[in-house]
Design a protein around this motif. Structure first.
Motif, short mmCIF file in Angstrom:
data_model
loop_
_atom_site.label_atom_id
_atom_site.label_comp_id
_atom_site.label_asym_id
_atom_site.label_seq_id
_atom_site.Cartn_x
_atom_site.Cartn_y
_atom_site.Cartn_z
N TYR A 200 89.37 48.08 0.03
CA TYR A 200 89.49 47.07 1.09
C TYR A 200 88.18 46.30 1.19
O TYR A 200 87.11 46.91 1.28
CB TYR A 200 89.82 47.73 2.43
CG TYR A 200 89.97 46.74 3.57
CD1 TYR A 200 91.14 46.01 3.73
CD2 TYR A 200 88.92 46.53 4.47
CE1 TYR A 200 91.27 45.09 4.76
CE2 TYR A 200 89.05 45.62 5.51
CZ TYR A 200 90.22 44.90 5.65
OH TYR A 200 90.35 44.00 6.66
N ASP A 205 89.76 40.06 2.29
CA ASP A 205 90.89 40.38 3.16
C ASP A 205 90.67 40.02 4.62
O ASP A 205 91.60 40.07 5.42
CB ASP A 205 91.22 41.88 3.07
CG ASP A 205 91.57 42.30 1.65
OD1 ASP A 205 92.24 41.52 0.96
OD2 ASP A 205 91.16 43.40 1.24
N LYS A 211 96.25 43.83 8.65
CA LYS A 211 96.17 43.75 7.19
C LYS A 211 95.45 44.98 6.64
O LYS A 211 95.84 45.52 5.59
CB LYS A 211 95.43 42.47 6.79
CG LYS A 211 95.53 42.15 5.31
CD LYS A 211 94.98 40.77 5.01
CE LYS A 211 95.17 40.40 3.55
NZ LYS A 211 94.67 39.04 3.24
N SER A 215 96.74 48.33 3.90
CA SER A 215 96.04 48.70 2.67
C SER A 215 95.97 50.22 2.55
O SER A 215 96.46 50.95 3.41
CB SER A 215 94.62 48.12 2.69
OG SER A 215 93.80 48.83 3.61
#
Length: 272
Positions: A200, A205, A211, A215
């Motif tokens: 991540y 991102d 979100k 992940s």
């Protein structure tokens, strides 16, 4: 009453008063000796290397310094001030450990580990030696921590910034150790707080927590903080797509989801 009898009576009274006075003086000395003995006995015996009480530290403070990127001189100065404030708040018998984050998620540097042995203000001339205590405190505790503070602006740019992995490792290796199970724990993270790994990355991102949850990072870096207090010191970076408030919101959610308590979020002076 005859003069002879009166003299004898006066003599007996003087003997009684003298005996009472002697008894009281002896009792006072005995109490004083008992108090001094108890004070001396109450002083913890310290490990010669860590300066921690042999029966374990009272609490533990872990500081994670993110040196995966350089910081400005002004930020470094502010960080040193914050660092010294944290150090000063560690009580006698409290353990402090200073870690440095590296670009390797499985590797942390340990810059310092030791307890505050107490300075001269924690002893008196009757039950201790203030001069020796001060010397021990300066040599074994304050001086090495001052040396750590002096190197805070020596960061080198790294390929990754695995902050979550660093916190997880501290929690598992230090906070979760059986000997520290029942003591208060405090974590201080000094970083730009921009997580950047192959799992991540906030650079690509962003800081949208939903979100992040989609992940693999939440499972990979989950760690039970079990009520540990967390304080965040943010280094500001220019040109980011998100601001400090959004970063604070992200980290607050992550800390709470891992059963930690956010103490405070501080944006340090300077930018780089």
């Amino acid at each position: 009453m005859s003069r002879r009898r009166r003299r004898k009576s006066d003599s007996n009274l003087g003997t009684i008063i003298g005996g009472v006075a002697l008894f009281l003086a002896t009792a006072a000395i005995g109490v004083g000796v008992w108090v001094l003995h108890n004070r001396a006995q109450a002083k913890p015996v310290l490990d010669k290397v860590t300066l921690c009480p042999l029966d374990g530290p009272k609490e533990i403070t872990a500081i994670l310094l993110d040196v995966t990127d350089p910081i400005s001189d002004l930020t470094a100065t502010d960080l040193r001030n914050q660092f010294q404030e944290v150090v000063a708040s560690v009580p006698a018998g409290g353990l402090i450990q200073v870690y440095t984050l590296t670009e390797n998620p499985s590797q942390l540097g340990l810059s310092f580990s030791g307890c505050n042995p107490g300075d001269a203000s924690t002893v008196d001339d009757w039950t201790g030696n203030p001069r020796l205590v001060k010397e021990r405190w300066e040599k074994g505790f304050q001086k090495p921590l001052d040396e750590v503070a002096a190197r805070m602006n020596e960061g080198v740019a790294g390929k990754q910034s695995p902050i979550l992995a660093g916190i997880q490792r501290i929690n598992v290796e230090a906070f979760s150790a059986i000997q520290y199970k029942d003591i208060a724990k405090r974590l201080v993270v000094a970083s730009d707080l921009i997580e950047h790994t192959s799992t991540y990355s906030m650079y690509s991102d962003g800081v949208d927590y939903s979100k992040f949850q989609r992940s693999g990072a939440p499972d990979q870096f989950r760690t039970a903080l079990n009520g540990a207090s967390v304080r965040l010191l943010e280094f500001q970076r220019p040109g980011m797509k998100f601001d400090s408030l959004q970063l604070a919101e992200f980290w607050t959610k992550w800390i709470m989801s891992n059963d930690g308590k956010l103490d405070r979020f501080t944006r340090l002076e300077g930018i780089r």
